[in-house]
Design a protein around this motif. Structure first.
Motif, PDB file in Angstrom:
ATOM      1  N   HIS A 104       5.070 -14.440  -1.124  1.00  0.00           N
ATOM      2  CA  HIS A 104       4.377 -15.120  -0.514  1.00  0.00           C
ATOM      3  C   HIS A 104       4.586 -14.422   0.923  1.00  0.00           C
ATOM      4  O   HIS A 104       3.733 -14.346   1.654  1.00  0.00           O
ATOM      5  N   ALA A 105       5.780 -14.009   1.347  1.00  0.00           N
ATOM      6  CA  ALA A 105       6.104 -13.779   2.724  1.00  0.00           C
ATOM      7  C   ALA A 105       5.346 -12.386   2.900  1.00  0.00           C
ATOM      8  O   ALA A 105       4.861 -12.282   4.089  1.00  0.00           O
ATOM      9  N   ASN A 106       5.515 -11.636   1.992  1.00  0.00           N
ATOM     10  CA  ASN A 106       4.570 -10.456   2.185  1.00  0.00           C
ATOM     11  C   ASN A 106       3.188 -10.441   2.453  1.00  0.00           C
ATOM     12  O   ASN A 106       2.550  -9.695   3.278  1.00  0.00           O
ATOM     13  N   ASN A 107       2.554 -11.326   1.607  1.00  0.00           N
ATOM     14  CA  ASN A 107       1.075 -11.846   2.106  1.00  0.00           C
ATOM     15  C   ASN A 107       0.973 -12.233   3.375  1.00  0.00           C
ATOM     16  O   ASN A 107      -0.091 -11.888   4.017  1.00  0.00           O
ATOM     17  N   ALA A 108       2.031 -13.105   4.127  1.00  0.00           N
ATOM     18  CA  ALA A 108       1.881 -13.692   5.351  1.00  0.00           C
ATOM     19  C   ALA A 108       1.916 -12.404   6.365  1.00  0.00           C
ATOM     20  O   ALA A 108       1.190 -12.403   7.277  1.00  0.00           O
TER      21      ALA A 108
END
Length: 436
Positions: A104-108
């Motif tokens: 999720h953090a990578n997508n952001a």
């Protein structure tokens, strides 16, 4: 008390008569374009630098996790996007959950200039007094082991391409609940940061993240000579209190972050009217309260504001419940974007100078060669014919973005006319002015 900027302006003469205009100055009948209010932005007088405006991951609600489309909407900065620049994620005590958080953090991070803030709801149960993830407290003899756990998370995220900008030792250490949590006294929080903070943890430390920005906790950290050197961000929530100046934090050179808040018309309480059955007017009134909170935080020199779930029926993106649609910005998201999309990390708040008898909430910012002005009118009276100057000079043009009950971040370009640049603001609405 909330800081208000007073503006001396007049509505058209007939409206003044109808409303009992009192001593408000009257427009010049020989020159109807004469401004009845003047706003000047003074960029030479500066205040805090902005760290960002953000929202949280799903944390405990899988349906609140962002899909790829929603992530782009949330963190992109173009038309129809929100421009979030901080993403708050959970630091799970179970390492098996870490890959999901990293994804999720990578997508952001792929969609803009985004800071990751990670908050734990509980240390690993084996390190606690009661051996489980609910309540209990971290045993003092396990302080070092808990710091190792935090660093393991930070290091894992790094191997997955995620830089954890800031870490919190505990979400709401002062709030006793019967779900995943851990109780910390202000003394325990101080001692943990004294002993295990600073260079022992491989990210900036945000603390204490109290439920109501409890000054007992913040003072314990800020008045201890060792603890104050070992953390970076004074962080907290404003559920029912805590929205106030923090002069001691400023004196100690700490950033001030509001890291969680929400409004949902109390739909989580037993017997409450479901969100879907509440009127658009009720929801908008509550959204105006959110905007007023942000304004107040900015006037208190706070550096960041982070909402709870980014995706939820009462938040910025619909989650498919309570009549909302996924992949869609909600009214509250459009309102929040008046700050998050236009005021970027590193922008600096600057002075506003206003003359008028009516209350508007105004803050201004500069960065990247732009001046950004956010104006909130939470009254039932529109305000017209406001003249704008920048450092006492009239800009040649500006863009005006407007959100109200019936308008979603609608943009209008405004240019000089008769050597003036003027605008109006509707009742119960928010404007963002952009001057390049």
């Amino acid at each position: 008390m909330m800081n208000h900027f007073r503006i001396f302006l007049t509505l058209p003469f007939i409206l003044l008569l109808a409303c009992g205009g009192g001593g408000d100055p009257k427009p010049d009948p020989e020159n109807p374009t004469t401004p009845t209010s003047i706003l000047n932005i003074n960029t030479s007088n500066t205040f805090q630098k902005i760290a960002g405006f953000g929202g949280a991951d799903g944390i405990f609600t899988p349906t609140a996790y962002l899909n790829d489309t929603e992530t782009e909407i949330a963190f992109g900065t173009g038309d129809g996007q929100l421009g979030l620049s901080i993403f708050r994620v959970k630091l799970p005590y179970d390492q098996n959950d870490w890959p999901l958080i990293a994804n999720h953090a990578n997508n952001a991070l792929a969609h803009g200039d985004v800071k990751i803030l990670a908050s734990p709801w509980s240390p690993p149960p084996a390190l606690k007094s009661n051996g489980n993830g609910t309540s209990g407290h971290l045993l003092r003899e396990n302080y070092s082991a808990y710091a190792d756990h935090i660093n393991s998370f930070i290091n894992f995220m790094s191997t997955e391409g995620v830089n954890v900008y800031a870490i919190s030792p505990q979400n709401e250490p002062d709030y006793e609940v019967n779900y995943e949590s851990c109780d910390w006294s202000s003394t325990a929080m101080r001692d943990f940061i004294k002993e295990q903070g600073g260079s022992n943890i491989n990210a900036k430390i945000a603390a204490p993240e109290c439920f109501q920005f409890d000054q007992t906790y913040t003072r314990a950290l800020l008045t201890d000579d060792d603890a104050v050197q070992n953390f970076d961000i004074v962080a907290g929530h404003i559920y029912g209190g805590g929205l106030e100046p923090f002069p001691l934090a400023e004196e100690k050179g700490k950033e001030i972050w509001m890291t969680e808040h929400l409004y949902n018309l109390n739909t989580g309480q037993s017997g409450a009217i479901p969100w879907e059955q509440r009127s658009d007017e009720d929801k908008w009134d509550e959204t105006m309260q959110m905007l007023s909170d942000i304004h107040e935080a900015m006037t208190y020199n706070w550096h960041a504001y982070i909402w709870w779930y980014t995706k939820r029926y009462y938040s910025f993106l619909g989650d498919g419940t309570e009549g909302t649609t996924t992949n869609t910005i909600l009214k509250r998201g459009y309102a929040y974007s008046h700050y998050s999309r236009f005021i970027r990390p590193g922008y600096q708040r600057v002075e506003t100078q206003f003359t008028s008898p009516r209350d508007l909430k105004v803050t201004a910012y500069q960065g990247d060669g732009k001046t950004i002005i956010v104006i909130i009118n939470d009254s039932t009276t529109p305000v017209s014919n406001i003249s704008l100057t920048l450092n006492n000079e009239t800009p040649s043009a500006m863009k005006l973005y407007k959100t109200s009950l019936n308008i979603d971040c609608e943009m209008t370009e405004i240019t000089q006319e008769n050597d003036l640049i003027t605008f109006s603001i509707n009742s119960s609405s928010v404007l963002t002015l952009v001057i390049d």
